[in-house]
Design an enzyme around this catalytic site. Structure first.
Site, PDB file in Angstrom:
ATOM      1  N   ASP A   1     -12.871  67.443 -38.773  1.00  0.00           N
ATOM      2  CA  ASP A   1     -12.221  68.255 -37.711  1.00  0.00           C
ATOM      3  C   ASP A   1     -11.368  66.974 -37.446  1.00  0.00           C
ATOM      4  OD1 ASP A   1     -11.750  69.428 -35.500  1.00  0.00           O
ATOM      5  OD2 ASP A   1     -12.442  67.856 -34.650  1.00  0.00           O
TER       6      ASP A   1
ATOM      7  N   ARG B   1     -14.018  74.132 -19.680  1.00  0.00           N
ATOM      8  CA  ARG B   1     -13.388  73.559 -20.877  1.00  0.00           C
ATOM      9  C   ARG B   1     -12.844  72.715 -20.165  1.00  0.00           C
ATOM     10  NH1 ARG B   1     -10.670  74.646 -25.992  1.00  0.00           N
ATOM     11  NH2 ARG B   1     -12.689  75.474 -27.129  1.00  0.00           N
TER      12      ARG B   1
ATOM     13  N   ARG C   1     -19.058  82.263 -34.132  1.00  0.00           N
ATOM     14  CA  ARG C   1     -19.635  81.381 -32.379  1.00  0.00           C
ATOM     15  C   ARG C   1     -19.852  82.641 -31.516  1.00  0.00           C
ATOM     16  NH1 ARG C   1     -16.192  77.408 -31.034  1.00  0.00           N
ATOM     17  NH2 ARG C   1     -17.104  77.267 -29.383  1.00  0.00           N
TER      18      ARG C   1
ATOM     19  N   HIS D   1     -19.394  69.273 -27.872  1.00  0.00           N
ATOM     20  CA  HIS D   1     -18.763  70.712 -27.696  1.00  0.00           C
ATOM     21  C   HIS D   1     -20.143  71.506 -28.294  1.00  0.00           C
ATOM     22  CE1 HIS D   1     -16.717  73.941 -28.718  1.00  0.00           C
ATOM     23  NE2 HIS D   1     -15.382  73.696 -29.874  1.00  0.00           N
TER      24      HIS D   1
ATOM     25  N   CYS E   1     -14.454  73.263 -37.549  1.00  0.00           N
ATOM     26  CA  CYS E   1     -15.045  74.088 -36.542  1.00  0.00           C
ATOM     27  C   CYS E   1     -13.522  74.953 -35.996  1.00  0.00           C
ATOM     28  CB  CYS E   1     -14.994  73.000 -35.008  1.00  0.00           C
ATOM     29  SG  CYS E   1     -13.872  71.868 -34.877  1.00  0.00           S
TER      30      CYS E   1
ATOM     31  N   GLN F   1     -20.107  75.187 -30.062  1.00  0.00           N
ATOM     32  CA  GLN F   1     -19.641  74.758 -31.785  1.00  0.00           C
ATOM     33  C   GLN F   1     -20.170  74.322 -32.620  1.00  0.00           C
ATOM     34  OE1 GLN F   1     -16.020  74.961 -33.221  1.00  0.00           O
ATOM     35  NE2 GLN F   1     -17.982  74.950 -34.659  1.00  0.00           N
TER      36      GLN F   1
HETATM   37  N1   CP Z   1     -13.338  75.375 -32.327  1.00  0.00           N
HETATM   38  C1   CP Z   1     -13.165  75.997 -31.364  1.00  0.00           C
HETATM   39  O1   CP Z   1     -13.492  75.666 -30.773  1.00  0.00           O
HETATM   40  O2   CP Z   1     -11.585  76.484 -31.627  1.00  0.00           O
HETATM   41  P1   CP Z   1     -10.941  76.868 -29.526  1.00  0.00           P
HETATM   42  O3   CP Z   1     -10.440  74.911 -29.647  1.00  0.00           O
HETATM   43  O4   CP Z   1      -9.942  77.931 -30.477  1.00  0.00           O
HETATM   44  O5   CP Z   1     -11.683  77.802 -28.834  1.00  0.00           O
HETATM   45  N1  NVA Z   2     -12.111  67.631 -32.237  1.00  0.00           N
HETATM   46  C1  NVA Z   2     -11.141  68.871 -31.348  1.00  0.00           C
HETATM   47  C2  NVA Z   2     -12.308  70.359 -31.326  1.00  0.00           C
HETATM   48  C3  NVA Z   2     -11.557  71.650 -31.553  1.00  0.00           C
HETATM   49  C4  NVA Z   2     -11.824  72.556 -30.791  1.00  0.00           C
HETATM   50  C5  NVA Z   2     -10.350  68.513 -29.861  1.00  0.00           C
HETATM   51  O1  NVA Z   2     -11.475  68.318 -29.066  1.00  0.00           O
HETATM   52  O2  NVA Z   2      -9.249  69.101 -29.847  1.00  0.00           O
END
Ligand code: CP
Ligand code: NVA
Length: 326
Positions: free
Chosen positions: A240, A118, A308, A145, A280, A148
């Site tokens: 989101d 990540r 997930r 993502h 999400c 997701q």
């Molecule tokens: N939706 C999602 O990816 O959540 P987290 O940031 O908690 O992993």
């Molecule tokens: N769009 C958000 C998703 C978090 C799971 C971010 O990148 O923070």
């Protein structure tokens, strides 16, 4: 043997590349297979049947941003499949003192069987994948993502019985989640409409690459600035956060620009009466969505979060099984 069990017993498809960096690059047949494997793994877990396909496998997770769902579902998932996880905080390994991605990726490839990353720039996860000899899974970048969106396809298919022809309205910031949903919708013949304010549209290269695929699958991609146009007759209403991780300095400007894009009861009335509401998570009640809608009867966000786990187990089985016998 059920149709689904047969899917799981088959060797993982080799149409999948080494890595999973975007939904767009996964062959369509593989997306279909991932959905079937995830459904089977979910059903097995419901029935208390263990499926330890990845005994002896170690999955590393290297996260430069916080996470609840992605981290915990991958860690729980690999454990349920008989493997182990190793969480690596970027500030604890030598990269924080300047060791390169290339060297770290090559070293970790000697110890681990797969790596979830990540990070911020999408180019960073591509660099990891280039240098690692083990599968690299994108656990979120600023651009995409994919885990997701693939999990969301599973949720939509469960709730709506199909993906083809289902209308998904995405309302708000055209961010990483929106980009991956576009790719997922194009792969599966969904009709996706995105309502985003000017300056907050999804990535144009992703839209341009997804359009020909949507034409082949019978899907459509519509971009508008009007949330009421996007949600009209929608089967799924998705939103989101307005301030994604790494965008905190833009908070004031974003909250102002995105204020007309809140998913609330009035907006939801424009969708089909049986529309489901997706997010999400994590959510900001009172910003991109009201508490009444997020916690209301049309919301499926907890089932969505659960999925997930099942989809990522399918991803692990497909990517890692058979590769770790070095
Ligand atoms: N939706 C999602 O990816 O959540 P987290 O940031 O908690 O992993
Ligand atoms: N769009 C958000 C998703 C978090 C799971 C971010 O990148 O923070």
């Amino acid at each position: 043997m059920t149709r689904l069990t047969r899917v799981l017993r088959q060797a993982p498809s080799r149409t999948f590349g080494k890595d999973l960096l975007t939904v767009g690059e996964i062959p369509r047949s593989q997306v279909v297979r991932l959905l079937r494997v995830a459904e089977e793994l979910k059903s097995m877990r419901r029935r208390g049947v263990r499926h330890q396909r990845l005994v002896g496998t170690t999955l590393g997770l290297l996260f430069e941003k916080p996470s609840t769902r992605t981290r915990v579902s991958f860690e729980a998932g690999i454990n349920q499949l008989g493997g182990r996880s190793l969480f690596l905080s970027a500030s604890d390994i030598q990269m924080c003192r300047g060791e390169t991605i290339a060297d770290t990726a090559r070293v970790l490839s000697r110890y681990l069987d797969g790596l979830v990353i990540r990070t911020y720039e999408h180019a960073t996860v591509e660099e990891w994948a280039r240098h690692a000899s083990i599968p690299v899974i994108n656990g979120l970048t600023d651009l995409c993502h994919p885990c997701q969106a693939l999990s969301d396809l599973l949720t939509i298919r469960e709730k709506k019985g199909t993906l083809k022809g289902v209308k998904l309205a995405y309302v708000g910031d055209g961010n990483n989640v929106a980009n991956s949903l576009i790719e997922g919708a194009a792969k599966t013949g969904m009709a996706i409409s995105l309502a985003c304010p000017s300056g907050y549209e999804p990535d144009q290269r992703i839209v341009d690459r997804a359009r020909p695929e949507a034409e082949q699958t019978g899907g459509t991609i519509v971009l508008t600035e009007d949330p009421h146009v996007a949600v009209k007759e929608a089967d799924v209403v998705y939103t989101d956060v307005w301030v994604s991780m790494g965008r905190e300095r833009e908070q004031v400007r974003r909250l102002k620009a995105l204020a007309p894009y809140q998913v609330n009861e009035r907006l939801l009335k424009g969708a089909r009466p049986d529309a489901i509401v997706m997010h999400c998570l994590p959510a900001h009640r009172g910003q991109e969505i009201t508490a009444v809608v997020l916690d209301g009867p049309q919301s499926v966000v907890m089932d969505q979060a659960e999925n997930r786990l099942h989809m990522q187990k399918a991803i692990l089985v497909e990517l890692l099984h058979g590769r770790h016998a070095r």
